[in-house]
Design a protein around this motif. Structure first.
Motif, PDB file in Angstrom:
ATOM      1  N   LYS A  68     -24.414 -27.966  36.561  1.00  7.40           N
ATOM      2  CA  LYS A  68     -23.509 -28.137  37.701  1.00  7.40           C
ATOM      3  C   LYS A  68     -24.289 -28.119  39.016  1.00  7.40           C
ATOM      4  N   GLY A 120     -14.843 -23.734  35.780  1.00  7.23           N
ATOM      5  CA  GLY A 120     -13.852 -24.647  36.336  1.00  7.23           C
ATOM      6  C   GLY A 120     -14.040 -26.089  35.921  1.00  7.23           C
ATOM      7  N   LEU A 121     -14.603 -26.307  34.735  1.00 13.81           N
ATOM      8  CA  LEU A 121     -14.847 -27.658  34.224  1.00 13.81           C
ATOM      9  C   LEU A 121     -13.958 -27.961  33.017  1.00 13.81           C
ATOM     10  N   GLN A 122     -13.708 -29.222  32.794  1.00 13.95           N
ATOM     11  CA  GLN A 122     -13.021 -29.660  31.577  1.00 13.95           C
ATOM     12  C   GLN A 122     -14.057 -29.881  30.477  1.00 13.95           C
ATOM     13  N   ALA A 133     -21.220 -32.914  41.534  1.00 18.21           N
ATOM     14  CA  ALA A 133     -19.941 -33.600  41.336  1.00 18.21           C
ATOM     15  C   ALA A 133     -19.386 -33.401  39.924  1.00 18.21           C
ATOM     16  N   LEU A 134     -20.086 -32.645  39.095  1.00 13.69           N
ATOM     17  CA  LEU A 134     -19.674 -32.469  37.707  1.00 13.69           C
ATOM     18  C   LEU A 134     -18.288 -31.823  37.608  1.00 13.69           C
ATOM     19  N   LYS A 135     -17.397 -32.465  36.859  1.00 12.99           N
ATOM     20  CA  LYS A 135     -16.042 -31.941  36.657  1.00 12.99           C
ATOM     21  C   LYS A 135     -15.661 -31.864  35.178  1.00 12.99           C
ATOM     22  N   LYS A 136     -16.380 -32.641  34.349  1.00  9.89           N
ATOM     23  CA  LYS A 136     -15.993 -32.758  32.945  1.00  9.89           C
ATOM     24  C   LYS A 136     -17.229 -32.950  32.078  1.00  9.89           C
ATOM     25  N   ASN A 139     -16.460 -40.868  36.885  1.00 13.06           N
ATOM     26  CA  ASN A 139     -17.000 -40.073  37.982  1.00 13.06           C
ATOM     27  C   ASN A 139     -16.893 -38.585  37.647  1.00 13.06           C
ATOM     28  N   GLY A 140     -17.996 -37.874  37.757  1.00  9.44           N
ATOM     29  CA  GLY A 140     -17.976 -36.434  37.513  1.00  9.44           C
ATOM     30  C   GLY A 140     -18.020 -36.029  36.056  1.00  9.44           C
ATOM     31  N   ALA A 141     -18.235 -36.986  35.142  1.00  9.73           N
ATOM     32  CA  ALA A 141     -18.303 -36.681  33.706  1.00  9.73           C
ATOM     33  C   ALA A 141     -19.738 -36.853  33.205  1.00  9.73           C
TER      34      ALA A 141
END
Length: 322
Positions: free
Chosen positions: A152, A187-189, A157-160, A212-214
């Motif tokens: 992260k 806080g990530l998927q 920008a990592l979200k998933k 984006n973010g994966a």
């Protein structure tokens, strides 16, 4: 009074012990395949024994058996080491250690292991533990949250995360659960891809669309790792970031890796080897944990997929591949 006859008897009686003391110690080394982790561990072992005072071909001989990926040949290779009357057998990973432990029941087995040797069934706890097996383990799964947190940082920008694993392997399923739990804390998927064959893995990877973010987050899994090169190339083409758990993966194309320093693990094993050579029982030596973990970043991969890395992040890395 001590006469000539007495002196001769004393010399004769002492000779076998003097000869034994000067005889080189034979250390067996058994590996399934000589990858970077294995070669670094052996280098660390050799360097530490040299630091302690051993000299190869003078008072130390290494008997190396590399079966070059042929798991079925490990048992016979272990038998060859036993026939060479080695003082101990040094191994890396599950398969080589199992083969050595089975073949060398009266010879100490000293391993370097990336995971948890107890969870993988390599050793047993308490009184059930084999008295001739000990070593250094990284317990890599326990660093999952730390590894994901670093990912992260590398990719703000990592979200998933996408996690590919062998659906039929209980350990792999457990490793995914650890990644899922770590993602939740951060806080990530976490999206799971339980696959059953290399063909299914290739088909699934080919169908993945960049988001984006994966990014792809690897957990220890032999099925997936056999197709690591395909995964790296697919991820590069699709501009997807990847985080793996050993330096060698970053060298081969992953964006980043956080894992045990095998050179240092080999040095730790070297100190244990010295104690065993000098007469200590492996059963009396507790399992050691890897003392050093490294962050490796592949700058070339980052540039190819269009990820900007901060100067602070590059400075934080233990190794940057340019």
């Amino acid at each position: 009074m001590t006469g000539p006859a007495t002196l001769i008897v004393a010399l004769v009686l002492s000779f076998p012990f003097a000869a034994w003391a000067q005889a080189p110690v034979r250390v067996g080394i058994l590996v399934q395949e000589m990858g970077r982790g294995q070669s670094q561990a052996i280098k660390g072992l050799s360097e530490e024994l040299k630091r302690i005072g051993y000299r190869e071909r003078k008072n130390l001989i290494f008997e190396i058996r590399n079966v070059k990926g042929n798991r079925g040949a490990l048992q016979s290779a272990a038998g060859e080491l036993v026939a060479q009357q080695v003082k101990l057998v040094f191994t890396t990973g599950n398969s080589a250690t199992r083969a050595a432990a089975a073949a060398a029941r009266d010879i100490p087995v000293l391993f370097v292991h990336p995971g948890d040797p107890l969870a993988s069934g390599l050793i047993k706890s308490g009184e059930e533990r084999a008295g001739h097996v000990t070593g250094v383990a990284a317990y890599a799964a326990q660093t999952t949250e730390r590894r994901l947190a670093l990912f992260k940082e590398i990719m703000p920008a990592l979200k998933k995360i996408w996690v590919f694993f062998d659906a039929g392997n209980p350990l792999s399923r457990d490793n995914f659960k650890l990644a899922e739990s770590a993602a939740k804390k951060l806080g990530l998927q976490a999206a799971s891809y339980g696959i059953k064959s290399t063909d299914e893995l290739k088909t699934t990877l080919a169908a993945v669309r960049a988001e984006n973010g994966a990014a792809i987050f690897q957990v220890a899994d032999q099925l997936v790792e056999t197709e690591a090169d395909f995964l790296f190339e697919t991820a590069r083409v699709k501009k997807i970031a990847t985080m793996f758990n050993e330096e060698s993966w970053a060298i081969n194309g992953a964006l980043a890796a956080y894992g045990p320093n095998y050179l240092e693990m080999g040095r730790q094993a070297g100190r244990l080897a010295d104690r065993i050579i000098k007469g200590e029982s492996p059963a009396a030596l507790p399992l050691e944990r890897a003392s050093k973990f490294d962050l490796t970043i592949n700058y070339r991969t980052a540039r190819f997929i269009g990820l900007d890395l901060s100067a602070a992040m590059l400075k934080k890395a233990d190794k940057v591949i340019r």
